[in-house]
Design a protein around this motif. Structure first.
Motif, PDB file in Angstrom:
ATOM      1  N   GLY A  84       0.957  -1.175   0.110  1.00 39.63           N
ATOM      2  CA  GLY A  84       0.074   0.154   0.027  1.00 39.63           C
ATOM      3  C   GLY A  84       0.887   1.201   0.147  1.00 39.63           C
ATOM      4  O   GLY A  84       0.554   2.303  -0.760  1.00 39.63           O
ATOM      5  N   THR A  85       1.776   1.276   0.775  1.00 34.29           N
ATOM      6  CA  THR A  85       3.019   2.469   0.962  1.00 34.29           C
ATOM      7  C   THR A  85       3.516   2.575  -0.546  1.00 34.29           C
ATOM      8  O   THR A  85       3.763   3.576  -1.063  1.00 34.29           O
ATOM      9  CB  THR A  85       3.842   2.176   1.979  1.00 34.29           C
ATOM     10  N   ILE A  86       4.022   1.242  -1.204  1.00 36.86           N
ATOM     11  CA  ILE A  86       4.566   1.436  -2.150  1.00 36.86           C
ATOM     12  C   ILE A  86       3.680   2.116  -3.596  1.00 36.86           C
ATOM     13  O   ILE A  86       4.173   2.914  -4.299  1.00 36.86           O
ATOM     14  CB  ILE A  86       5.327   0.263  -2.823  1.00 36.86           C
ATOM     15  N   LEU A  87       2.573   1.553  -3.499  1.00 32.07           N
ATOM     16  CA  LEU A  87       1.276   2.017  -4.557  1.00 32.07           C
ATOM     17  C   LEU A  87       1.121   3.525  -4.174  1.00 32.07           C
ATOM     18  O   LEU A  87       0.996   4.206  -5.211  1.00 32.07           O
ATOM     19  CB  LEU A  87       0.365   0.853  -4.634  1.00 32.07           C
ATOM     20  N   GLY A  88       1.084   3.961  -2.964  1.00 29.36           N
ATOM     21  CA  GLY A  88       0.595   5.323  -2.556  1.00 29.36           C
ATOM     22  C   GLY A  88       1.741   6.136  -3.274  1.00 29.36           C
ATOM     23  O   GLY A  88       1.612   7.223  -3.775  1.00 29.36           O
ATOM     24  N   ILE A  89       3.052   5.786  -3.070  1.00 31.63           N
ATOM     25  CA  ILE A  89       4.196   6.454  -3.674  1.00 31.63           C
ATOM     26  C   ILE A  89       4.131   6.800  -4.947  1.00 31.63           C
ATOM     27  O   ILE A  89       4.146   7.832  -5.822  1.00 31.63           O
ATOM     28  CB  ILE A  89       5.383   5.999  -3.064  1.00 31.63           C
ATOM     29  N   PHE A  90       3.627   5.683  -5.966  1.00 32.25           N
ATOM     30  CA  PHE A  90       3.643   5.621  -7.109  1.00 32.25           C
ATOM     31  C   PHE A  90       2.392   6.473  -7.717  1.00 32.25           C
ATOM     32  O   PHE A  90       2.451   7.205  -8.684  1.00 32.25           O
ATOM     33  CB  PHE A  90       3.322   4.186  -7.634  1.00 32.25           C
ATOM     34  N   ALA A  91       1.311   6.562  -6.687  1.00 38.77           N
ATOM     35  CA  ALA A  91       0.133   7.390  -7.140  1.00 38.77           C
ATOM     36  C   ALA A  91       0.526   8.777  -7.196  1.00 38.77           C
ATOM     37  O   ALA A  91       0.139   9.578  -7.813  1.00 38.77           O
ATOM     38  CB  ALA A  91      -1.026   7.057  -6.138  1.00 38.77           C
ATOM     39  N   VAL A  92       1.318   9.106  -6.105  1.00 41.97           N
ATOM     40  CA  VAL A  92       1.776  10.777  -5.853  1.00 41.97           C
ATOM     41  C   VAL A  92       2.586  10.889  -7.313  1.00 41.97           C
ATOM     42  O   VAL A  92       2.441  11.926  -7.742  1.00 41.97           O
ATOM     43  CB  VAL A  92       2.695  10.757  -4.558  1.00 41.97           C
ATOM     44  N   VAL A  93       3.643  10.059  -7.589  1.00 45.50           N
ATOM     45  CA  VAL A  93       4.424  10.265  -8.616  1.00 45.50           C
ATOM     46  C   VAL A  93       3.576  10.455  -9.965  1.00 45.50           C
ATOM     47  O   VAL A  93       3.802  11.393 -10.819  1.00 45.50           O
ATOM     48  CB  VAL A  93       5.482   9.108  -8.891  1.00 45.50           C
ATOM     49  N   PHE A  94       2.402   9.469 -10.058  1.00 44.16           N
ATOM     50  CA  PHE A  94       1.730   9.624 -11.147  1.00 44.16           C
ATOM     51  C   PHE A  94       1.093  10.972 -11.376  1.00 44.16           C
ATOM     52  O   PHE A  94       0.683  11.452 -12.451  1.00 44.16           O
ATOM     53  CB  PHE A  94       0.586   8.330 -11.367  1.00 44.16           C
ATOM     54  N   LEU A  95       0.427  11.247 -10.139  1.00 38.73           N
ATOM     55  CA  LEU A  95      -0.451  12.628 -10.267  1.00 38.73           C
ATOM     56  C   LEU A  95       0.674  13.782 -10.532  1.00 38.73           C
ATOM     57  O   LEU A  95       0.225  14.545 -11.154  1.00 38.73           O
ATOM     58  CB  LEU A  95      -1.193  12.837  -8.824  1.00 38.73           C
ATOM     59  N   ALA A  96       1.793  13.658 -10.032  1.00 37.57           N
ATOM     60  CA  ALA A  96       2.541  14.748 -10.138  1.00 37.57           C
ATOM     61  C   ALA A  96       3.206  14.927 -11.666  1.00 37.57           C
ATOM     62  O   ALA A  96       3.154  16.191 -12.199  1.00 37.57           O
ATOM     63  CB  ALA A  96       4.021  14.733  -9.251  1.00 37.57           C
ATOM     64  N   THR A  97       3.470  13.801 -12.244  1.00 31.08           N
ATOM     65  CA  THR A  97       3.946  13.658 -13.709  1.00 31.08           C
ATOM     66  C   THR A  97       2.856  14.169 -14.664  1.00 31.08           C
ATOM     67  O   THR A  97       3.041  14.712 -15.684  1.00 31.08           O
ATOM     68  CB  THR A  97       4.563  12.587 -13.929  1.00 31.08           C
ATOM     69  N   SER A  98       1.499  13.803 -14.122  1.00 30.92           N
ATOM     70  CA  SER A  98       0.445  14.147 -14.983  1.00 30.92           C
ATOM     71  C   SER A  98       0.203  15.816 -14.991  1.00 30.92           C
ATOM     72  O   SER A  98      -0.157  16.254 -16.173  1.00 30.92           O
ATOM     73  CB  SER A  98      -0.884  13.417 -14.609  1.00 30.92           C
ATOM     74  N   ALA A  99       0.347  16.285 -13.845  1.00 29.25           N
ATOM     75  CA  ALA A  99      -0.011  17.617 -13.666  1.00 29.25           C
ATOM     76  C   ALA A  99       1.039  18.539 -14.545  1.00 29.25           C
ATOM     77  O   ALA A  99       0.504  19.665 -15.098  1.00 29.25           O
ATOM     78  CB  ALA A  99       0.214  17.957 -12.248  1.00 29.25           C
ATOM     79  N   ILE A 100       2.267  18.037 -14.548  1.00 29.29           N
ATOM     80  CA  ILE A 100       3.270  18.794 -15.162  1.00 29.29           C
ATOM     81  C   ILE A 100       3.426  18.450 -16.505  1.00 29.29           C
ATOM     82  O   ILE A 100       4.253  19.410 -17.169  1.00 29.29           O
ATOM     83  CB  ILE A 100       4.575  19.015 -14.471  1.00 29.29           C
ATOM     84  N   ALA A 101       2.968  17.347 -17.151  1.00 32.50           N
ATOM     85  CA  ALA A 101       2.992  16.738 -18.410  1.00 32.50           C
ATOM     86  C   ALA A 101       4.427  16.337 -18.633  1.00 32.50           C
ATOM     87  O   ALA A 101       4.897  16.466 -19.770  1.00 32.50           O
ATOM     88  CB  ALA A 101       2.601  17.718 -19.309  1.00 32.50           C
ATOM     89  N   PHE A 102       5.228  15.914 -17.737  1.00 32.68           N
ATOM     90  CA  PHE A 102       6.762  15.726 -17.814  1.00 32.68           C
ATOM     91  C   PHE A 102       6.867  14.433 -16.954  1.00 32.68           C
ATOM     92  O   PHE A 102       6.639  14.233 -15.969  1.00 32.68           O
ATOM     93  CB  PHE A 102       7.553  16.878 -17.516  1.00 32.68           C
ATOM     94  N   CYS A 103       7.567  13.390 -17.822  1.00 37.08           N
ATOM     95  CA  CYS A 103       8.118  12.073 -16.995  1.00 37.08           C
ATOM     96  C   CYS A 103       9.679  11.939 -17.250  1.00 37.08           C
ATOM     97  O   CYS A 103      10.159  12.048 -18.486  1.00 37.08           O
ATOM     98  CB  CYS A 103       7.319  10.938 -17.862  1.00 37.08           C
ATOM     99  N   PRO A 104      10.388  12.071 -16.153  1.00 35.29           N
ATOM    100  CA  PRO A 104      11.812  12.026 -16.283  1.00 35.29           C
ATOM    101  C   PRO A 104      12.359  10.836 -17.080  1.00 35.29           C
ATOM    102  O   PRO A 104      13.329  10.663 -17.556  1.00 35.29           O
ATOM    103  CB  PRO A 104      12.298  12.323 -14.676  1.00 35.29           C
ATOM    104  N   LEU A 105      11.504   9.727 -16.908  1.00 33.51           N
ATOM    105  CA  LEU A 105      12.007   8.266 -17.329  1.00 33.51           C
ATOM    106  C   LEU A 105      12.012   8.559 -18.774  1.00 33.51           C
ATOM    107  O   LEU A 105      12.664   8.032 -19.503  1.00 33.51           O
ATOM    108  CB  LEU A 105      11.363   7.190 -16.859  1.00 33.51           C
ATOM    109  N   TYR A 106      10.946   8.973 -19.405  1.00 29.92           N
ATOM    110  CA  TYR A 106      10.643   9.416 -20.727  1.00 29.92           C
ATOM    111  C   TYR A 106      12.054  10.126 -21.404  1.00 29.92           C
ATOM    112  O   TYR A 106      12.399   9.941 -22.665  1.00 29.92           O
ATOM    113  CB  TYR A 106       9.429  10.288 -21.145  1.00 29.92           C
ATOM    114  N   THR A 107      12.548  10.970 -20.618  1.00 32.18           N
ATOM    115  CA  THR A 107      13.638  11.585 -21.191  1.00 32.18           C
ATOM    116  C   THR A 107      14.823  10.891 -21.418  1.00 32.18           C
ATOM    117  O   THR A 107      15.531  10.794 -22.169  1.00 32.18           O
ATOM    118  CB  THR A 107      14.100  12.790 -20.488  1.00 32.18           C
TER     119      THR A 107
END
Length: 67
Positions: free
Chosen positions: A34-57
């Motif tokens: 749950g903690t790990i997935l919660g962290i993923f959720a935060v990262v997903f929301l943040a990257t979606s909000a700024i439309a930028f994914c560092p891994l894509y770079t």
């Protein structure tokens, strides 16, 4: 920072993050996973909000349609 996420990609990440949040809040998932997935959720929301994914770079990927 150049945007590299398209609309569908951003929507899918937001939907996944919201699903994880609902599962966490209802107690369906908990503990370490749950903690790990919660962290993923935060990262997903943040990257979606700024439309930028560092891994894509790193992998030179872009789902954004260039005008």
């Amino acid at each position: 920072m150049k945007k590299n996420m398209g609309t569908i990609d951003r929507g899918a990440r937001t939907l996944a993050a919201l699903t994880i949040v609902v599962l966490l809040l209802t107690g369906v998932i908990s503990g370490t996973i749950g903690t790990i997935l919660g962290i993923f959720a935060v990262v997903f929301l943040a990257t979606s909000a700024i439309a930028f994914c560092p891994l894509y770079t790193l992998f030179k990927v872009s789902t954004r349609k260039e005008p």
